[in-house]
Design an enzyme around this catalytic site. Structure first.
Site, PDB file in Angstrom:
ATOM      1  N   ASN A   9       7.235   9.892  -6.723  1.00 49.07           N
ATOM      2  CA  ASN A   9       5.932   9.314  -7.037  1.00 49.07           C
ATOM      3  C   ASN A   9       4.857  10.183  -6.398  1.00 49.07           C
ATOM      4  O   ASN A   9       4.622  10.118  -5.196  1.00 49.07           O
ATOM      5  CB  ASN A   9       5.859   7.877  -6.514  1.00 49.07           C
ATOM      6  CG  ASN A   9       4.508   7.236  -6.752  1.00 49.07           C
ATOM      7  OD1 ASN A   9       3.693   7.725  -7.525  1.00 49.07           O
ATOM      8  ND2 ASN A   9       4.265   6.110  -6.090  1.00 49.07           N
ATOM      9  N   LYS A  11       1.749   9.940  -6.685  1.00 52.62           N
ATOM     10  CA  LYS A  11       0.539   9.167  -6.419  1.00 52.62           C
ATOM     11  C   LYS A  11      -0.687   9.957  -6.929  1.00 52.62           C
ATOM     12  O   LYS A  11      -0.596  10.646  -7.943  1.00 52.62           O
ATOM     13  CB  LYS A  11       0.449   8.784  -4.944  1.00 52.62           C
ATOM     14  CG  LYS A  11       1.697   8.023  -4.478  1.00 52.62           C
ATOM     15  CD  LYS A  11       1.575   7.430  -3.120  1.00 52.62           C
ATOM     16  CE  LYS A  11       2.854   6.681  -2.758  1.00 52.62           C
ATOM     17  NZ  LYS A  11       2.741   6.012  -1.451  1.00 52.62           N
ATOM     18  N   HIS A  98       4.119  -1.270  -7.869  1.00 55.49           N
ATOM     19  CA  HIS A  98       4.083  -0.596  -6.569  1.00 55.49           C
ATOM     20  C   HIS A  98       3.164  -1.368  -5.630  1.00 55.49           C
ATOM     21  O   HIS A  98       2.156  -1.947  -6.044  1.00 55.49           O
ATOM     22  CB  HIS A  98       3.600   0.842  -6.741  1.00 55.49           C
ATOM     23  CG  HIS A  98       3.788   1.687  -5.508  1.00 55.49           C
ATOM     24  ND1 HIS A  98       2.934   1.630  -4.432  1.00 55.49           N
ATOM     25  CD2 HIS A  98       4.755   2.595  -5.189  1.00 55.49           C
ATOM     26  CE1 HIS A  98       3.364   2.466  -3.500  1.00 55.49           C
ATOM     27  NE2 HIS A  98       4.458   3.067  -3.935  1.00 55.49           N
ATOM     28  N   GLU A 100       0.968  -0.517  -3.638  1.00 56.76           N
ATOM     29  CA  GLU A 100      -0.437  -0.105  -3.663  1.00 56.76           C
ATOM     30  C   GLU A 100      -1.166  -0.720  -4.849  1.00 56.76           C
ATOM     31  O   GLU A 100      -2.345  -1.072  -4.752  1.00 56.76           O
ATOM     32  CB  GLU A 100      -0.519   1.424  -3.691  1.00 56.76           C
ATOM     33  CG  GLU A 100      -0.054   2.050  -2.392  1.00 56.76           C
ATOM     34  CD  GLU A 100       0.363   3.502  -2.528  1.00 56.76           C
ATOM     35  OE1 GLU A 100       0.779   4.069  -1.502  1.00 56.76           O
ATOM     36  OE2 GLU A 100       0.291   4.056  -3.637  1.00 56.76           O
ATOM     37  N   GLU A 171      10.799  -1.620  -1.693  1.00 56.19           N
ATOM     38  CA  GLU A 171       9.918  -0.851  -0.815  1.00 56.19           C
ATOM     39  C   GLU A 171       9.331  -1.776   0.247  1.00 56.19           C
ATOM     40  O   GLU A 171       8.397  -2.530  -0.028  1.00 56.19           O
ATOM     41  CB  GLU A 171       8.819  -0.153  -1.612  1.00 56.19           C
ATOM     42  CG  GLU A 171       8.160  -0.999  -2.709  1.00 56.19           C
ATOM     43  CD  GLU A 171       6.867  -0.391  -3.222  1.00 56.19           C
ATOM     44  OE1 GLU A 171       6.700   0.821  -3.109  1.00 56.19           O
ATOM     45  OE2 GLU A 171       6.028  -1.164  -3.712  1.00 56.19           O
ATOM     46  N   GLY A 177       4.157   5.143   3.775  1.00 53.96           N
ATOM     47  CA  GLY A 177       3.110   6.011   4.295  1.00 53.96           C
ATOM     48  C   GLY A 177       2.828   5.818   5.773  1.00 53.96           C
ATOM     49  O   GLY A 177       1.855   6.350   6.300  1.00 53.96           O
ATOM     50  N   SER A 217       8.868   5.825   3.214  1.00 51.46           N
ATOM     51  CA  SER A 217       8.990   6.945   4.153  1.00 51.46           C
ATOM     52  C   SER A 217      10.381   7.557   4.155  1.00 51.46           C
ATOM     53  O   SER A 217      10.920   7.933   5.201  1.00 51.46           O
ATOM     54  CB  SER A 217       8.585   6.501   5.566  1.00 51.46           C
ATOM     55  OG  SER A 217       7.236   6.101   5.607  1.00 51.46           O
TER      56      SER A 217
END
Length: 256
Positions: A9, A11, A98, A100, A171, A177, A217
């Site tokens: 990904n 991003k 996701h 985010e 996730e 991150g 991560s």
């Protein structure tokens, strides 16, 4: 045997020139180093989709993915991209839900249900993301039920035939991150719980065939241990997917 998948990904990163260079490096390394049974998915920002597939179409185990799609077929939704448009660019996979997107764009389980339907209707494989926050994890209980609930709300309306076409990506939000990573024991616990939850709806056979990825991560130093867990079938890779050497080394982390 379940598909072993490593999805990158990107991003909101990579100019056109940077993206072309990265894809070229990944393709060349993959030819020489990666077991052909490993499915690699590259998920760049939308503008890269026009050229990306052409760069690796000769590499049978590399596929193109998008990072999102809209829940409607078409219409006056400026700035959005439909599943049918993605399919017209030969996209194979699409990341949905996701953390985010859930946090920054307030995407709900109900909205993601509609997006999943659009993806499947256009022959795209959804990589459906689920996971708990740090507060939920630190509470010590209820986080497994919460993540299973995301699966229930967004995916359990699907028939078994439809569900079999979905990839799950667990996730832990607290590990995205942040440099933190779930231990292999924590990842295995959640992946096993998700597989058990899927079996409760669709039976053990189908649950055993679903690929469940870990995202959070993940990097070359920890993926061999993570991927060795019996219910972890690969990874949804963020930052490490922007470095060709790291991404390829992750794809080489499986024990065959």
């Amino acid at each position: 045997m379940r598909k072993k998948i490593v999805a990158g990904n990107w991003k909101m990163n990579m100019t056109k020139e940077e993206g072309q260079a990265l894809i070229s490096e990944v393709v060349n390394m993959a030819k020489d180093e990666v077991n052909s049974q490993v499915v690699m998915v590259l998920c760049p920002p939308f503008p890269h989709l026009g050229y990306a597939k052409k760069m690796f179409q000769s590499q049978a185990n590399i596929f193109l993915g998008a990072q999102n799609c809209h829940e409607k077929t078409s219409g006056a939704y400026t700035g959005e991209v439909s599943a049918s448009i993605l399919k017209s660019f030969d996209v194979d996979y699409v990341i949905l839900g996701h953390s985010e997107r859930r946090e920054y764009f307030q995407e709900s389980d109900e909205l993601l249900k509609l997006k999943v339907d659009q993806a499947l209707a256009n022959q795209l494989t959804p990589i459906f993301c689920c996971g708990e926050s740090l507060a939920q994890r630190q509470a010590g209980s209820g986080f497994i039920e919460f993540v299973c609930g995301q699966i229930t709300q967004s995916l359990f309306h699907l028939s078994s035939e439809q569900f079999a076409k979905v990839v799950i990506a667990y996730e832990p939000i607290w590990a995205i991150g942040t440099g933190l990573t779930a231990t292999s024991a924590q990842a295995q616990e959640m992946h096993a719980a998700l597989r058990k939850h899927i079996a409760s709806q669709h039976g053990q056979k189908l649950a055993d065939e679903i690929s469940i990825l870990y995202g959070g991560s993940a990097k070359p130093s920890n993926t061999p241990e993570l991927f060795a867990c019996p219910d972890v079938d690969g990874g949804l890779i963020g930052g490490a997917s922007l470095k060709s050497r790291d991404f390829i080394d992750i794809a080489k982390s499986f024990k065959w």
